[in-house]
Design a protein around this motif. Structure first.
Motif, PDB file in Angstrom:
ATOM      1  N   CYS A  53       3.539  13.774 -52.563  1.00 29.72           N
ATOM      2  CA  CYS A  53       3.611  12.042 -52.440  1.00 29.72           C
ATOM      3  C   CYS A  53       4.847  11.506 -51.499  1.00 29.72           C
ATOM      4  O   CYS A  53       5.893  12.245 -51.431  1.00 29.72           O
ATOM      5  N   CYS A  64       5.073   7.827 -50.993  1.00 32.33           N
ATOM      6  CA  CYS A  64       5.008   6.535 -51.082  1.00 32.33           C
ATOM      7  C   CYS A  64       6.427   6.014 -51.062  1.00 32.33           C
ATOM      8  O   CYS A  64       7.428   6.845 -51.155  1.00 32.33           O
ATOM      9  N   CYS A 103       8.699   7.277 -53.756  1.00 33.46           N
ATOM     10  CA  CYS A 103       9.348   8.523 -53.594  1.00 33.46           C
ATOM     11  C   CYS A 103      10.349   8.761 -52.702  1.00 33.46           C
ATOM     12  O   CYS A 103      11.412   9.163 -53.062  1.00 33.46           O
ATOM     13  N   ARG A 149       6.164  12.230 -62.679  1.00 34.50           N
ATOM     14  CA  ARG A 149       6.722  11.067 -63.169  1.00 34.50           C
ATOM     15  C   ARG A 149       5.452  10.045 -63.716  1.00 34.50           C
ATOM     16  O   ARG A 149       4.522   9.482 -62.798  1.00 34.50           O
ATOM     17  N   HIS A 161       4.904   6.784 -62.120  1.00 36.37           N
ATOM     18  CA  HIS A 161       4.877   6.806 -60.641  1.00 36.37           C
ATOM     19  C   HIS A 161       4.020   5.712 -59.915  1.00 36.37           C
ATOM     20  O   HIS A 161       4.440   5.333 -58.806  1.00 36.37           O
TER      21      HIS A 161
HETATM   22 ZN   LIG Z   1       5.116   8.681 -54.740  1.00 28.12          ZN
END
Ligand SMILES: [Zn+2]
Length: 243
Positions: free
Chosen positions: A32, A34, A37, A92, A95
């Protein structure tokens, strides 16, 4: 006075550039990229490199200095890559929640706030830093909770951080402000090929009126260096002693 950590600009730029690069390369381990993150990776790096504070408005000359320091940038990239890998491999559950819900909430209750603990692991015969060590922080025989998910327990040592590890323990509720207590922590260190080792350190803390949510780098404790010996060498040594 308004102070600003110059490293924030540099680390943010570097982490974003690395994410873009890894994404472009279609690296299969990147799960990921995003905003959450990326922010986690940025705080991972900022928590592991020394800050450089300047008074706001005087940043320009300093920023040229910092942005042209190639060694510093190389070190930041290395730590950032570790961070991206860790954040990508950490499951997570929260998340997908909005960022605010993952962030530390300041609580107005008397609390024992801990400084960050950092230490370095060396090989006893070569004095080289050891990477790939698993370090577990315990209090009263139990693993200690960390302040948020960018801090892991057990943690690991990496080549780019030169065998060092850092913990930031979650605040513990206190009865009242100004209460004093000694905390006895235990470190359990495991590295392949080395003897498992245990280390202890005690920290006196006076409780504050609320939980601390911002990391103050002045508030950091360096644990005594940990020196490990390879299993074979250790056994040879003890045999020699017996003779
Ligand atoms: Zn992420």
């Amino acid at each position: 006075m308004n102070v600003h950590n110059m490293m924030e600009d540099l680390v943010t730029a570097e982490v974003n550039a690395l994410y873009d690069q890894v994404k472009k390369a279609n690296s299969p381990w990147l799960t990921c990229d995003c905003k959450n993150c990326r922010l986690d990776t940025i705080s991972y790096v900022l928590n592991r490199i020394p800050p450089k504070y300047v008074v706001s408005g005087r940043g320009v000359t300093h920023s040229n200095e910092i942005f042209s320091n190639h060694q510093l940038i190389a070190d930041i990239s290395a730590v950032a890559m570790d961070g991206i890998r860790i954040i990508s491999s950490t499951k997570r559950p929260f998340h997908t929640l909005p960022r605010e819900e993952c962030e530390l909430q300041k609580e107005e209750n008397p609390s024992f706030n801990f400084p960050t603990f950092s230490g370095t692991i060396y090989d006893g015969s070569t004095f080289e830093p050891i990477s790939g060590a698993k370090v577990l922080l315990k209090l009263n025989g139990k693993p200690v909770d960390m302040v948020d998910m960018t801090w892991t327990n057990p943690t690991q040592t990496f080549q780019s951080t030169k065998g060092s590890f850092t913990f930031w323990a979650k605040p513990i509720p206190a009865e009242k402000i100004g209460e004093s207590r000694r905390f006895e922590f235990e470190l359990e260190i495991e590295v392949e090929g080395y003897e498992k080792s245990y280390h202890y350190f005690e920290i006196p803390i006076i409780s504050d009126g609320s939980t601390k949510t911002e990391l103050n780098t002045a508030c950091s404790i360096k644990i005594r260096d940990v020196v490990l010996f390879k299993r074979e060498i250790f056994e040879e040594d003890s045999q020699n002693e017996e003779k």
